[in-house]
Structures are given as structure tokens and as C-alpha cells.
Design a protein around this motif. Structure first.
Motif: not given
Length: 213
Positions: A78, A125, A130, A153
């Protein structure tokens, strides 16, 4: 498995873990040995470059060597991409002690792309994505991988998204791929693959073995 090699005394002690990934039970045995460290910290990126470097210079895949077909390499995370691969990290983690200078990340990606279709999967997430915006993370990755950056997602659908990406790259229609899944998974897949090019937009034929980090 990948982590964060930088400032190892404060971040991860096992930033790269690699096992067999061909089609036999060895992959299952090796996956059971992966150490989930849950470390990292504060530098806005993880060591996504290490599995790409390893794939480029330390793997052998039949699909490429015997049939001239690229395999697939997926990194998952991420955070932002690193700017370069640290020569000392390569030496200490992988054991290649011949590097005289750090390698720009773009060169590492290009080396991996000679044998693999390289994709990065962004977990929307995740803590970094995020808080800083998954689209911002995607834009940073797009400088290196173009459209081969996938936002997921719902992390529960990572496997379905990876399968769908491969199907699209092998020529299947994106709408058909998305509709092949049920419920919310179909929506997650549709969103993830919407920007992928259809087969034929990439001049290199592709199919084969898959690595995931």
C-alpha cells in the motif's frame, strides 16, 4: 514475502523471503515457512525492489526459457515505490557483492520485465494508501509500470483480482471477466481491471508462471 530493508535495525529483519513457485507442493511448504514480521516504519515505501531484483537475476522459468513466454510477477502493498535499490541491501540480503553503486528503481523494473509481466497491486485499505490516497500511490507507481498498477478496494479479493488481471492480459474481455465473479467480488474486480489494456496493446506475448510478493 517482502518488507522494508532500510534501516534494518529499526525496520524489518526479514525484508525478502523467497521460495519455490512452480506447480507442485513445494510452494505450499515454502509459504508455510514465510515469517510475517509486521514491522516496517516511517519512510513511506517498502522494499518492492528486492523481489523484482531477485526475479530478474535469480529465477529460472520454463515458460520463458522453453517457450519464450513471459511469466507474471505481482508485488502487493500500500506504499510508494522506492527510488533505488541499495547495493548494500542486495549484498546483505541476496548475496550479490559485485554492485558498485545503487541501482535506480526504473532499471530494476526494466530488468524484471524482460522475463515477467510485472504488476503492482495497491491495497486501498492499507494504512498508507488509506491515509495518503490510493490514487496518489497509483500515480507514483505508474511512472514505473504504466497501466500495470492495480488498486484493490477489498483485500479479501486479491486472489480473484490477480486471476482476472492474467485473464485480461491473455485476451479475455474485461466485462466478461468481471461478470464471471459474483456479488461484491465482481464489483471489486471490475474496478481493479478497468484501466488494463486488452491483449494486443502490449507487443510482447505473455503467459506462464506466477510470482507474488
Amino acid at each position: 514475502g517482502l518488507g522494508d530493508v532500510y534501516k534494518r535495525q529499526n525496520y524489518d529483519r526479514a525484508p525478502l523471503q523467497v521460495g519455490q513457485f512452480e506447480a507442485d507442493l513445494t510452494i505450499t511448504e515454502d509459504l508455510e515457512k514465510v515469517y510475517v514480521e509486521r514491522g516496517g516504519g516511517g519512510n513511506h515505501f517498502e522494499s518492492y525492489d528486492l523481489p523484482m531484483y531477485f526475479a530478474a537475476y535469480h529465477t529460472s522459468i520454463d515458460c520463458f526459457e522453453k517457450r519464450n513466454k513471459k511469466g507474471y510477477l505481482f508485488t502487493i502493498g500500500d506504499e510508494m515505490p522506492p527510488e533505488f535499490t541499495d547495493k548494500d541491501a542486495v549484498n546483505s540480503i541476496i548475496g550479490d557483492d559485485g554492485l558498485q553503486e545503487d541501482i535506480p528503481f526504473k532499471e530494476v523494473v526494466a530488468a524484471a520485465q524482460k522475463m515477467y509481466n510485472v504488476y503492482h497491486v495497491i491495497i486501498a485499505e492499507g494504512y498508507y494508501a488509506s491515509n495518503h490516497g490510493a490514487e496518489n500511490v497509483r500515480n507514483a507507481w505508474a511512472e514505473y509500470l504504466g497501466q500495470n498498477v492495480i488498486i484493490v478496494n477489498d483485500y479479501n479479493d486479491i486472489a480473484e483480482v490477480i486471476v482476472s488481471v492474467i485473464e485480461v492480459n491473455e485476451g479475455r474481455d474485461k466485462d466478461e471477466v468481471a461478470k464471471s465473479w459474483s456479488g461484491d467480488t465482481s464489483l471489486t474486480v471490475k474496478s481493479a481491471i478497468k484501466d488494463l489494456a486488452a491483449k494486443g496493446d502490449d507487443t510482447t506475448p505473455t503467459d506462464g508462471d506466477v510470482m507474488r510478493f
